[in-house]
Design a protein around this motif. Structure first.
Motif, PDB file in Angstrom:
ATOM      1  N   ILE A 176      15.374  66.584  49.902  1.00 13.75           N
ATOM      2  CA  ILE A 176      15.953  66.451  51.236  1.00 13.75           C
ATOM      3  C   ILE A 176      15.963  67.794  51.972  1.00 13.75           C
ATOM      4  CG2 ILE A 176      18.096  65.970  52.483  1.00 13.75           C
ATOM      5  CD1 ILE A 176      18.669  63.791  50.434  1.00 13.75           C
ATOM      6  N   THR A 177      16.260  68.861  51.250  1.00 17.20           N
ATOM      7  CA  THR A 177      16.274  70.188  51.869  1.00 17.20           C
ATOM      8  C   THR A 177      14.901  70.538  52.437  1.00 17.20           C
ATOM      9  OG1 THR A 177      18.000  70.940  50.334  1.00 17.20           O
ATOM     10  CG2 THR A 177      16.740  72.634  51.486  1.00 17.20           C
ATOM     11  N   ILE A 178      13.862  70.268  51.685  1.00 17.61           N
ATOM     12  CA  ILE A 178      12.496  70.559  52.140  1.00 17.61           C
ATOM     13  C   ILE A 178      12.116  69.659  53.312  1.00 17.61           C
ATOM     14  CG2 ILE A 178      10.055  70.500  51.481  1.00 17.61           C
ATOM     15  CD1 ILE A 178      11.003  71.200  48.604  1.00 17.61           C
ATOM     16  N   LEU A 179      12.417  68.367  53.196  1.00 20.67           N
ATOM     17  CA  LEU A 179      12.063  67.413  54.251  1.00 20.67           C
ATOM     18  C   LEU A 179      12.750  67.741  55.566  1.00 20.67           C
ATOM     19  CD1 LEU A 179      10.639  64.757  55.049  1.00 20.67           C
ATOM     20  CD2 LEU A 179      12.682  63.546  54.252  1.00 20.67           C
ATOM     21  N   SER A 180      14.017  68.168  55.489  1.00 25.77           N
ATOM     22  CA  SER A 180      14.775  68.430  56.712  1.00 25.77           C
ATOM     23  C   SER A 180      14.157  69.549  57.548  1.00 25.77           C
ATOM     24  CB  SER A 180      16.229  68.776  56.374  1.00 25.77           C
ATOM     25  OG  SER A 180      16.308  70.025  55.690  1.00 25.77           O
ATOM     26  N   ARG A 181      13.441  70.487  56.898  1.00 24.40           N
ATOM     27  CA  ARG A 181      12.804  71.572  57.642  1.00 24.40           C
ATOM     28  C   ARG A 181      11.772  71.057  58.646  1.00 24.40           C
ATOM     29  NH1 ARG A 181      16.163  74.822  58.054  1.00 24.40           N
ATOM     30  NH2 ARG A 181      17.368  73.015  57.431  1.00 24.40           N
ATOM     31  N   PHE A 182      11.222  69.875  58.383  1.00 20.00           N
ATOM     32  CA  PHE A 182      10.141  69.345  59.218  1.00 20.00           C
ATOM     33  C   PHE A 182      10.609  68.299  60.237  1.00 20.00           C
ATOM     34  CE2 PHE A 182       8.228  70.677  55.184  1.00 20.00           C
ATOM     35  CZ  PHE A 182       7.206  71.502  55.620  1.00 20.00           C
ATOM     36  N   ILE A 183      11.750  67.670  60.001  1.00 21.13           N
ATOM     37  CA  ILE A 183      12.124  66.526  60.838  1.00 21.13           C
ATOM     38  C   ILE A 183      13.248  66.799  61.821  1.00 21.13           C
ATOM     39  CG2 ILE A 183      11.395  64.927  59.015  1.00 21.13           C
ATOM     40  CD1 ILE A 183      14.379  64.374  58.477  1.00 21.13           C
ATOM     41  N   LEU A 184      13.989  67.895  61.669  1.00 18.43           N
ATOM     42  CA  LEU A 184      15.190  68.093  62.477  1.00 18.43           C
ATOM     43  C   LEU A 184      14.884  68.212  63.975  1.00 18.43           C
ATOM     44  CD1 LEU A 184      17.361  70.521  60.311  1.00 18.43           C
ATOM     45  CD2 LEU A 184      17.648  68.066  60.648  1.00 18.43           C
TER      46      LEU A 184
ATOM     47  N   ARG B 140      14.801  65.621  69.492  1.00 18.51           N
ATOM     48  CA  ARG B 140      14.076  65.241  70.709  1.00 18.51           C
ATOM     49  C   ARG B 140      14.033  63.727  70.878  1.00 18.51           C
ATOM     50  NH1 ARG B 140       8.612  68.544  71.652  1.00 18.51           N
ATOM     51  NH2 ARG B 140       8.906  67.474  73.645  1.00 18.51           N
ATOM     52  N   VAL B 141      13.842  63.016  69.762  1.00 24.18           N
ATOM     53  CA  VAL B 141      13.837  61.548  69.815  1.00 24.18           C
ATOM     54  C   VAL B 141      15.174  61.017  70.321  1.00 24.18           C
ATOM     55  CG1 VAL B 141      13.795  59.462  68.373  1.00 24.18           C
ATOM     56  CG2 VAL B 141      12.062  61.236  68.056  1.00 24.18           C
TER      57      VAL B 141
ATOM     58  N   LEU C 225      22.902  55.172  68.666  1.00 22.69           N
ATOM     59  CA  LEU C 225      23.949  55.084  69.689  1.00 22.69           C
ATOM     60  C   LEU C 225      24.106  56.425  70.399  1.00 22.69           C
ATOM     61  CD1 LEU C 225      26.194  53.481  71.069  1.00 22.69           C
ATOM     62  CD2 LEU C 225      27.729  54.159  69.207  1.00 22.69           C
ATOM     63  N   GLN C 226      23.997  57.528  69.644  1.00 21.34           N
ATOM     64  CA  GLN C 226      24.105  58.859  70.239  1.00 21.34           C
ATOM     65  C   GLN C 226      22.989  59.094  71.248  1.00 21.34           C
ATOM     66  OE1 GLN C 226      26.678  61.220  69.510  1.00 21.34           O
ATOM     67  NE2 GLN C 226      25.839  62.096  71.391  1.00 21.34           N
ATOM     68  N   ALA C 227      21.815  58.535  70.966  1.00 21.74           N
ATOM     69  CA  ALA C 227      20.702  58.659  71.914  1.00 21.74           C
ATOM     70  C   ALA C 227      21.056  58.008  73.243  1.00 21.74           C
ATOM     71  CB  ALA C 227      19.438  58.030  71.330  1.00 21.74           C
ATOM     72  N   GLY C 228      21.721  56.853  73.162  1.00 21.36           N
ATOM     73  CA  GLY C 228      22.160  56.194  74.385  1.00 21.36           C
ATOM     74  C   GLY C 228      23.208  57.007  75.120  1.00 21.36           C
ATOM     75  N   ILE C 229      24.123  57.623  74.374  1.00 20.65           N
ATOM     76  CA  ILE C 229      25.161  58.452  74.975  1.00 20.65           C
ATOM     77  C   ILE C 229      24.552  59.697  75.601  1.00 20.65           C
ATOM     78  CG2 ILE C 229      27.237  59.813  74.485  1.00 20.65           C
ATOM     79  CD1 ILE C 229      27.734  57.827  72.146  1.00 20.65           C
ATOM     80  N   ASN C 230      23.573  60.303  74.916  1.00 20.86           N
ATOM     81  CA  ASN C 230      22.946  61.522  75.420  1.00 20.86           C
ATOM     82  C   ASN C 230      22.295  61.328  76.787  1.00 20.86           C
ATOM     83  OD1 ASN C 230      23.720  62.818  73.097  1.00 20.86           O
ATOM     84  ND2 ASN C 230      21.683  62.887  72.179  1.00 20.86           N
ATOM     85  N   SER C 231      21.884  60.102  77.066  1.00 15.28           N
ATOM     86  CA  SER C 231      21.235  59.820  78.351  1.00 15.28           C
ATOM     87  C   SER C 231      22.240  59.783  79.505  1.00 15.28           C
ATOM     88  CB  SER C 231      20.496  58.477  78.278  1.00 15.28           C
ATOM     89  OG  SER C 231      21.411  57.403  78.136  1.00 15.28           O
TER      90      SER C 231
END
Length: 451
Positions: free
Chosen positions: A114-122, A127-128, A265-271
């Motif tokens: 998870i530590t390695i994967l998070s470096r690429f997806i955060l 942005r998504v 849901l946070q994406a909707g709030i961010n808008s």
């Protein structure tokens, strides 16, 4: 065979008064959850007062990603310790030690991945979620620092979970009190003293959690040697590793799906703009704090059901679950009354904001969600109870209901009804979730007939 533990700090959940043992176990858990929540709440207050609404919104926008990754890790840890609690309930010391060895091995491997994967997806993930450009860098700085040391967060959760699995909910509280005080000091030092901004809050959290891990390990080595596996206990046991991996991933995925729904849901709030984000962030932090007594009972039920399932005592499980429902309903009533009168003042206090939009939106959210906490107080103990008796998929279905519901709200209702749809999103979805969970739990053959 009864396994011996540190009697002064452990609660006997297998014998005697059910309600008394639940209360004795849940009280330290409640305060542990309070101090755990203080990590984020203190961050919120200090950032809101010292750095302003924009920085508070940055941390809130990153919160969904944080919850997703941390929730997955904590779910895995809780799932792994369920098997330890069952072994304790059945009195099988050898299997208990093997389960600890397995939990350490599986946890280390999963956290590294998870530590390695998070470096690429955060960054792409932020942005998504439509994180506003003006707060993107701050949001990334906060969550990337946390996830870089996610193994530290997992290590504390696993150590504390293993102690609770054998009935000890007191010592994890002691260590959290110490680290929470340290967290406040470090927050002030890194945020205001060194001017590190929201990243300083993340650094303080990681260091304070690391102190908790060290304290847990010292205590286990000194007082709870039953949890220290020997070299022989690390021997490959395909059946045990398969069971624990399935249990851990099931609970991790359950939390992950819930957090994914929250992220959507946070994406909707961010808008809706950063002032709405700030108000919702402050209110949601307060709801998380108010949810602490409910969470304490949920985790109590996880250990209680696991131990008594191992001991084959279905009757005690049925009574304990009913007690948890009654407690949740009563507490939700008290919280609802408090929110009707004090919600605006609490949002103002927590956020440090004088903006009308921030305070009004935060207060509306609190007043709508408070009565629905009675439903949530049935969802979580039942969900954890199903996990504890070995049901891996049925709790996951409830999380999928939540995910689909939030997708529908974000896609169709939030664009039309704006923040009002955000407010009522979770209470509506909880009604569907509790129906599925109650049916699954109370119709289980073991719960109905002890088979």
């Amino acid at each position: 065979m009864k396994i011996l533990t540190d009697r002064k700090s452990s609660v006997d959940l297998l014998h005697g008064s059910i309600l008394k043992s639940m209360i004795a176990f849940a009280i330290p858990l409640f305060f542990s959850n309070v101090f755990q929540q203080l990590y984020n709440t203190v961050d919120t207050v200090i950032i809101g007062y010292t750095l302003g609404d924009e920085a508070l919104a940055a941390m809130g926008a990153a919160g969904a990603v944080y919850d997703l990754l941390i929730g997955f890790c904590f779910g895995i840890g809780n799932g792994l310790t369920i098997v330890t609690a069952r072994s304790f309930g059945s009195g099988d010391e050898g299997r208990l030690k093997k389960s600890v060895a397995c939990a350490v091995s599986l946890g280390a491997g999963i956290m590294a991945g998870i530590t390695i994967l998070s470096r690429f997806i955060l960054y792409p993930f932020l942005r998504v979620l439509h994180t506003p450009p003006e707060i993107m860098d701050q949001s990334y700085a906060y969550v990337s620092t946390i996830t870089l040391f996610i193994g530290v967060m997992f290590a504390y959760n696993l150590c504390a979970g293993l102690l609770r699995a054998i009935g000890n909910s007191v010592m994890p509280l002691v260590f959290l009190v110490l680290s929470s005080v340290l967290n406040i000091i470090l927050d002030l030092f890194f945020i205001t003293g060194l001017g590190m901004g929201v990243k300083g809050a993340a650094v303080a959290t990681v260091i304070a959690q690391g102190v908790s891990v060290i304290c847990c390990l010292i205590y286990i080595g000194w007082k709870v040697k039953i949890l220290i596996p020997q070299r022989a206990h690390f021997t490959w046991d395909k059946k045990l590793y398969k069971e624990m991996l399935a249990q851990g991933l099931s609970m991790g995925l359950m939390n992950c799906v819930v957090s994914a729904g929250t992220a959507i849901l946070q994406a909707g709030i961010n808008s809706l703009g950063y002032l709405v984000i700030a108000g919702h962030t402050a209110a949601r932090k307060l709801v998380q704090f108010l949810n602490m007594p409910f969470i304490a009972v949920s985790h109590t039920m996880s250990t209680f059901v696991s131990q008594n399932y191992g001991a084959g005592q279905a009757g005690r499980i049925r009574k304990a679950m009913k007690y948890s429902y009654l407690y949740g309903a009563a507490l939700a009533g008290v919280v609802t009354v408090l929110m009707l009168f004090f919600a605006p003042a609490l949002v103002r206090l927590l956020s440090g904001s004088s903006e009308k939009v921030v305070i009004e939106n935060g207060a509306l959210y609190l007043q709508a969600v408070a009565p629905a906490l009675a439903i949530l107080a049935m969802i979580n103990p039942t969900r954890f109870g199903l996990q504890a008796i070995g049901q891996k998929m049925l709790p996951l279905y409830s999380s999928l209901i939540e995910l689909v519901g939030k997708i529908l709200f974000v896609a169709f209702l939030i664009p039309k009804f704006q923040y009002m749809a955000v407010i009522f999103c979770e209470p509506v979805i909880w009604c569907f979730m509790v129906t599925e969970l109650l049916f699954a739990f109370w119709r289980n053959p073991f719960i109905k007939e002890g088979k």
